[in-house]
Structure formats: C-alpha cells, structure tokens
Design an enzyme around this catalytic site. Structure first.
Site, mmCIF file in Angstrom:
data_model
loop_
_atom_site.group_PDB
_atom_site.id
_atom_site.type_symbol
_atom_site.label_atom_id
_atom_site.label_comp_id
_atom_site.label_asym_id
_atom_site.label_seq_id
_atom_site.Cartn_x
_atom_site.Cartn_y
_atom_site.Cartn_z
ATOM 1 N N ASP A 1 0.879 -1.161 0.000
ATOM 2 C CA ASP A 1 0.000 0.000 0.000
ATOM 3 C C ASP A 1 0.923 1.220 0.000
ATOM 4 O O ASP A 1 2.120 1.118 0.286
ATOM 5 C CB ASP A 1 -0.948 0.002 1.202
HETATM 6 C C1 BGC Z 1 -4.952 3.397 -0.005
HETATM 7 C C2 BGC Z 1 -5.026 2.418 -1.173
HETATM 8 C C3 BGC Z 1 -4.795 3.146 -2.468
HETATM 9 C C4 BGC Z 1 -3.457 3.863 -2.392
HETATM 10 C C5 BGC Z 1 -3.129 4.647 -3.641
HETATM 11 C C6 BGC Z 1 -3.685 4.212 -0.039
HETATM 12 O O1 BGC Z 1 -3.699 5.236 0.916
HETATM 13 O O2 BGC Z 1 -5.031 2.693 1.205
HETATM 14 O O3 BGC Z 1 -6.265 1.769 -1.203
HETATM 15 O O4 BGC Z 1 -4.838 2.255 -3.532
HETATM 16 O O5 BGC Z 1 -3.464 4.772 -1.311
HETATM 17 O O6 BGC Z 1 -3.946 5.747 -3.736
#
Ligand code: BGC
Length: 791
Positions: A234
C-alpha cells in the site's frame, strides 16, 4: 510457466544488483521503473476500485485534486448488495476498458476487507461482513477487469478493518478467526480469479507489519493458495524494504527516491537478503510490465453505455428495507422531495477511491423526467448538504411541503465529512439535521418514504415512522436515476444486505475494541462478526444480513439435497408468485449443530440470484464443496471437516430460513477443539486460549523509533516542536481553500498517524533514513534527560 515470466527471468539474469534494487521500487507515485535496454516499459497503476482515478498530478495520492473524468460506478457496498457476480463482472469489464483507454495497466481494486464494525470509515469500499460473499464478488470483479488485459489488485491484505491509526496499529487476532473470517475472501478471489496483483495493508498483524510477513505474503498467499502474480505495498506501507523483499513483497509503491537502497544493498551484501530473493521480486516486476503489453480486450469506451451500466448496477444493489405498500409510487398527484441530497447527491466515498465522474444524475431531475406532467414535484432542502445540520426555518418548509403533498420522499444519509478513508465514524447515527428532517416530514405526512445515501449501516430508532425505507447506499454517478427507477417501479429493487444493520453500535461485540487504541486492536469477538454474532447470540439486528424486500412475492419450495462427488448439490424451486417481475437471492447457510470447535450459529456457503417474470418458476442449484463444512484446525493448520450431522438451511436472509435438511457427513477428520468467547467478547483467559499465547502488551510510545507516529511525538517537548514543524510542512502542500471537510479530516488523520519513516520515504531524498535515525536518537536522548530530570 507464463511466457512473460520466462522472459522476465532471462532479463533479470542480465541485470546488476543496483538495477534490480531500482526495479523493485516504483518510479514515482503511480508508475514502475522501466528496463529500457530490454524494452520493458514503465507501467501505470491507478485507483480503483469503482472507477479509474487517473490523477492529473503525479504526487497526489490521496485524491486532493481532480482526476481525469471516468465513469463512477456504484461503490463496493452497493455492488456487494447486488449478490450478482455476473453483473459485477460486467462492471469489472467496463472498468478494464476505461483503464485501457487511459493507458492504465493495473487498477487498484477490488477492496475486500471484512466489515468488522459498521463504523469502519472505509466500509463503503468493501463488499461485505461475510468472507464467502466478499470473495465471490471480488473474484467476479477481477475476472471482469482482467478480461480486458488489465491487471486487478486485491487489497488490503490483511486484517485491515479500521482506519484509526491504520498505518501502525497492530491487529491481534487468533489464528482460526484470521483464517475463517479475514483471509477466506482473499483465498477465494485468488483461487477463482488469479489476480495479477495483491496489495499488502499498512497495519501489523500479530506484531508484524503486513509488508514483512513471510507467512502472509509467501507461505499462505503463494504456497498455499497458488498466487502467481506480484505483491505491491500500500502507498508508503513499507516498514523495512530488505525484510519485505525477503517476505515476498515485490514492489514498493510509490517510489521513495531510493530511500531504502543503501539498506537493501547492505542486507544483500551481508547475505540477509539473498540474490534469489531479490531476483524473484525483480522478475515479478518485469513480468507484470510484460504482461501488461497484450492486445486482449478493448479500449473503446462508450461513456453513455457505461453510465447505463452504472445505473443498472445501482438499482440492482438498492435494498428495500421496509415498505407498507406505498412503493412502487404512483405517478400522480403531488410529490414533495425533501433533502439536499436530492439535488447534490452523495454517490461515492472520500479518499483514494474518489472518481471524477463523467456526469452525475440527481434524483430530483430523474424523478421529474420520469413523471413528466403526470405529477407535480416540489422540493424542500431540509438540511445543509455539507454539515447535515438544519434549522427551524428549514424544518417549517419541510412540514409545509409535506402537508401539501400526496407523498413525500426524503433523501437522507451521511455527509462526506462522516465517512471516508483515513478515519472511522464516531457513532452510527445520522446527523441530527437529517433525523429532524425525517421526523418533520413523517409527522406532517404519513405517506413518507425515506431513501438513504450512505456507505455503511446507521442506527435507525426512527425506522417505524416512514411508510417505506430504501437503502440506496452510494450508488455511483447514475445513483440518482437508479433510485428514481426503483421508487417508481420501473426497475425492481434488486439488493439484499451484505451486512447486518445493528439496532445499536453497542450491540456489536467488536465495539468493545474498535478504533480505540492507536497501537493495538484486539479481535476478542473471534468469529462473532455481523450475522455470525446476531444469530448466535439471539440479539436481533434491525435489518439482518441478506434482507431485502421487492415488489413481488417469491416462494422457495421443494428443497432437495443430493450427495455428489465434490460435496452436496442443493436444489430449490423459486417461484415469482406476485404481480411484478423481480429478482430473488437464494441463500444457502450451513449449520453444525454439534461441534468440538466453537462455531457461529450458521454461515453463508452458497447463493444464487434469479430474475423471474410474474408467474414463472426456476430451479436453482447451489453446490457445496467440502470446504463448506470445514473449520480451520488450529493444531493441524489445515481445513478439516468433523464428521457428523450438518444442517443445510435455505432462505431469503440469515433470519428468513424457508427450508432445511440434515445431512450426515461421513468423511472427515478429528478436529482439534477450539474455544471461543463464551459471552461473544473474550475474557482475558478466553482470549489467551484463543491466541494460544499471552495477550501482547500494548507497545509503549517511548523510546521513539521509525514506526512512531507524529502523534507519538507529542509525548515530549522536543517531539512536540518537531511535530509542529512537520505538520506545518505537510500542510503547505495541501490546498486548504478548496478541500472539503472530509478531505481535511483525512489529511489531518494522515499527518497525525503516519509513521516517521514515511517522512524520509516521501522526502524526495531531502531526509535520508539514516538522518531520521539520528533525529530519533536525539529525541530519545532528550526525552531520557527530561525523564531523569523529572526524577
Ligand atoms: C490506499 C489504497 C490506495 C493507495 C493509492 C492508499 O492510501 O489505502 O487503497 O490504492 O493509497 O492511492
């Protein structure tokens, strides 16, 4: 072996260690590193999950600014309520086409974390409280996206069920609960749809950050389930890059401008990180980039057709909660439409999933267009759209409009500022202004219908007031039109709840420890989440899992259960005995009346949705395999079936069981006894027994380390000063003037809860991890001095 993988292996075998290290981190916020000399391109990934969010600016990962327009499909909560994998697959294929049209190689979704508590801030992005349903829906979405030659990404793996301190909190969960509730959905989706990628979560699971868990990322995901794609982090979730590579985390996202490179090199030189491990990660990155160079699928997008699909999906996920017969609505007389959401709808949630829609249908316009001259439509605002608050003058207007009308439709729900990525809800109530608006309308006119726009369950002490309640959830850009379709009966409400609506948050066992402590969350309720709790404890939900009315009447008759080679085949005849077309969801639950391992009262193990014209019938068959009867054996560490009698329950919700049969399962194994919480929340002793270990101490704030948060810095004077500077610096990049309340709140939460290492990772080389370590040392030295001085 995939052809691209074999090619990737060859390419990686020619690369230097430095090149491989460069490859396993992203190039920037959304792209991977290329290998130009071998023709391996840099590929683009974007959010997800319910639309393509291709951010115009490369460094904006939480969606503060607009993205390129794309169809905003219904959010996962609405899609989950359709119980219709074929439809979800269709939506997935449309998402795949839009991804291709935007040169997106991987769409970051679906999200399929379990809704452990209805207040989870990101519940709208997830399908269900049930792992079987979540897994099936996610698999369908992945199949759809990937049918267009675009990769999907299962997220957030694993046990990421709250937003509160999501980047550092430690989820303490027993092994059986982890397997049966929190991993099963991922397992189903991996096995049934072979996603190209999986995203690890931010949190720790039993003391270890997900990014460095070899158990989760390699032993379970790959060796047990057969996942053969790439695991990415993530965004800024990497806690230790070298250990993460060893564990099976292939790609760090976003890139951190080489913040970890020195440590990865040192780990490689010392032998902690082997060449084989580094090669594996690099090979998977190259494989993904090569895989994305295919000519499968289409990049032809017809925005109008996608809008229509979004409308169909929203209606299919709309749940009719109550109805005294007022719906579907007659198109005559005068209709009062009440509530700002009728003009300014809430149709998606805030955070990284925020899509810039191609168009937005409002309910009031759709209703006016549909009724034409046959009825008059009046409007009263009711409450402020942003805050949800109201005032006497607005309520007087509501009463007057309601009194004059033949029927009233109130649109209520949760404003943006109530639910978002980054924070959880503080309570399950509607804003006071919405409750007052509903009450004013319902008191003035007993023909009042309430339609709800919200991403997760709310408490409804007022549920007996209105003549009908429609849960429209967050229906995407065509949600307004879909709601009009359903209210007028042009389309039958097709949804069934994929989650329980508790009477009160305090009923929920997880409420005892949810979003409370920044460092740790204890899953003391074990398997008692959602209907697994309500049905076992005999504590009724206000609206149970699987519930949903429609405009016709369905019968389920003639249940037969036949033994097959794989397990059992369950057949029932569904008849539409009412006056209108509609769809029914046959739900198959398994109950183990006597078991050595504690088990919830019943669990969903199969379902099928059928659409029937009035007066017609259809035989529906649902197959149950061995796994439908199994528990996770905590000693053998495998799925085992305890031989004996099992009940197969078939019905229309978890509490509306229409027929049952008992089968004697002969083949099986001895199961190791496992004990759950006797009163649905484990005592210390019970929790120790469930964990098979001592309950871990809550980690202390001091001394500081890389995982300490900005909030932790407030413990000491020097820390407070540094935290203030950091918050100010972060705030400079933020557009305070244009951001709405939820984005501000999310930004605040992000700044407060981000681990210190993220500052180095996102500093574009201005602060190295080594410098951060020196700073931390200094902070610890001053705090020790202060502590000694205090005496
Ligand atoms: C979120 C993800 C997301 C990523 C990119 C993160 O903060 O938890 O679900 O895909 O950011 O935006």
């Amino acid at each position: 072996m995939r052809d691209t993988y074999a090619r990737a292996e060859k390419i990686v075998s020619t690369l230097s260690t430095d090149d491989k290290i460069r490859l396993v981190s992203g190039k920037d916020a959304w792209t991977t590193e290329p290998v130009d000399e071998h023709g391996v391109p840099s590929i683009l990934v974007t959010d997800g999950p319910h639309g393509v969010r291709k951010q115009a600016s490369a460094d904006d990962h939480i969606g503060i600014n607009d993205a390129v327009p794309a169809t905003c499909f219904p959010t996962a909560v609405t899609l989950g309520s359709t119980w219709d994998p074929d439809l979800i697959e269709e939506v997935g294929a449309a998402l795949g086409r839009e991804s291709r049209a935007n040169d997106v190689s991987v769409l970051l979704g679906p999200g399929l974390n379990i809704k452990r508590h209805p207040a989870g801030g990101r519940n709208f992005e997830y399908f269900s409280e049930d792992p079987f349903l979540s897994g099936k829906m996610a698999a369908a979405m992945v199949r759809g996206i990937q049918s267009q030659g675009v990769g999907a990404c299962l997220k957030h793996y694993a046990a990421n069920n709250q937003e509160f301190f999501r980047m550092s909190v430690d989820t303490v969960v027993d092994n059986r609960t982890l397997r049966e509730l929190y991993l099963t959905g991922f397992e189903i989706a991996v096995k049934e749809s072979q996603p190209w990628t999986v995203m690890c979560s931010y949190n720790k699971v039993n003391g270890e950050h997900a990014d460095i868990s070899r158990d989760l990322l390699t032993d379970i995901l790959r060796d047990e389930w057969g996942f053969d794609g790439l695991v990415m982090s993530d965004w800024f979730a990497v806690s230790d890059r070298a250990l993460a590579i060893c564990a099976g985390l292939d790609l760090e996202m976003p890139g951190s401008s080489g913040a970890w490179d020195a440590e990865v090199k040192a780990a490689h030189a010392s032998g902690l990180l082997t060449t084989a491990e580094l090669d594996l990660a690099a090979t998977r990155v190259v494989d993904l980039a090569l895989r994305a160079q295919n000519d499968t699928g289409s990049s032809q997008v017809d925005p109008a057709a996608h809008h229509e699909l979004a409308r169909r999906a929203a209606a299919a996920g709309t749940v009719l909660l109550t109805n005294d017969g007022i719906l579907p609505l007659e198109r005559t007389g005068s209709i009062a439409v009440v509530g700002s959401f009728a003009k300014k709808p809430r149709y998606q949630g805030a955070g990284s999933s925020l899509v810039t829609p191609t168009q937005v249908d409002t309910f009031i316009d759709a209703l006016r267009a549909a009724v034409g001259d046959a009825a008059t439509v009046h409007y009263a605002q009711g409450y402020d759209v942003a805050t949800g608050e109201t005032e006497e003058a607005l309520l007087t207007e509501v009463r007057e409009a309601a009194r004059k009308a033949d029927v009233v439709i109130v649109l209520a729900g949760l404003p943006d500022s109530y639910e978002s990525e980054g924070f959880d809800r503080d309570h399950l109530r509607l804003p006071d202004g919405h409750i007052a608006t509903i009450a004013a309308a319902a008191e003035a006119n007993d023909r009042t219908v309430v339609a709800l726009l919200n991403g997760a369950p709310i408490e409804m002490p007022w549920a007996d007031g209105p003549a009908a309640i429609v849960e429209a959830y967050l229906g995407g850009q065509a949600g307004g039109a879909a709601l009009a379709d359903v209210i007028l009966g042009d389309v039958a409400p097709g949804g069934r709840l994929a989650e329980s609506f508790p009477v009160s948050a305090s009923d929920v066992p997880a409420d005892r420890d949810f979003a409370r402590h920044p460092k740790q969350v204890q899953y003391r309720e074990g398997l008692y989440v959602g209907y697994r709790f309500h049905d076992s404890a005999g504590v009724p939900a206000r609206f149970p899992f699987g519930h949903g009315l429609t405009y016709t009447a369905f019968e389920q008759t003639g249940l037969t259960v036949r033994k097959t080679k794989e397990g059992y085949s369950v057949t029932v005849t569904v008849t539409n005995a009412g006056p209108r077309a509609g769809s029914e969801v046959v739900q198959v639950y398994v109950r183990d009346p006597e078991s050595i391992a504690y088990r919830p009262e019943k669990e969903l193990k199969g379902f099928a949705k059928v659409h029937l014209e009035p007066g017609t019938s259809q035989k529906v068959t649902v197959r149950l395999d061995r796994r439908a009867f199994a528990v996770w054996d905590i000693r053998a560490q495998e799925w085992r079936v305890e031989p004996g009698a099992f009940e197969i329950l078939v019905g229309a919700s978890s509490t509306d069981i229409r027929a049952r049969r008992t089968v004697a399962v002969a083949e099986g194994e001895a199961v190791f006894p496992s004990h759950g919480p006797s009163a649905f929340v484990a005592t210390d002793d019970e929790f120790r027994t469930m964990l098979g270990a001592d309950i871990p101490e809550v980690p202390s704030v001091l001394p500081y380390h890389r995982d300490s948060t900005t909030e932790d810095l407030h413990e000491t004077a020097t820390g407070r000063a540094i935290a203030a500077i950091m918050t100010q610096e972060a705030g400079k990049q933020f557009d305070w003037e244009h951001a709405d309340a939820s984005t501000k709140r999310m930004f605040d939460a992000n700044v407060r809860t981000a681990p210190l290492r993220q500052i180095a990772m996102s500093s574009e080389s201005r602060l190295s991890l080594a410098s951060l370590d020196r700073l931390i040392k200094l902070l610890n030295a001053t705090s020790a001095k202060a502590w000694r001085a205090r005496g």
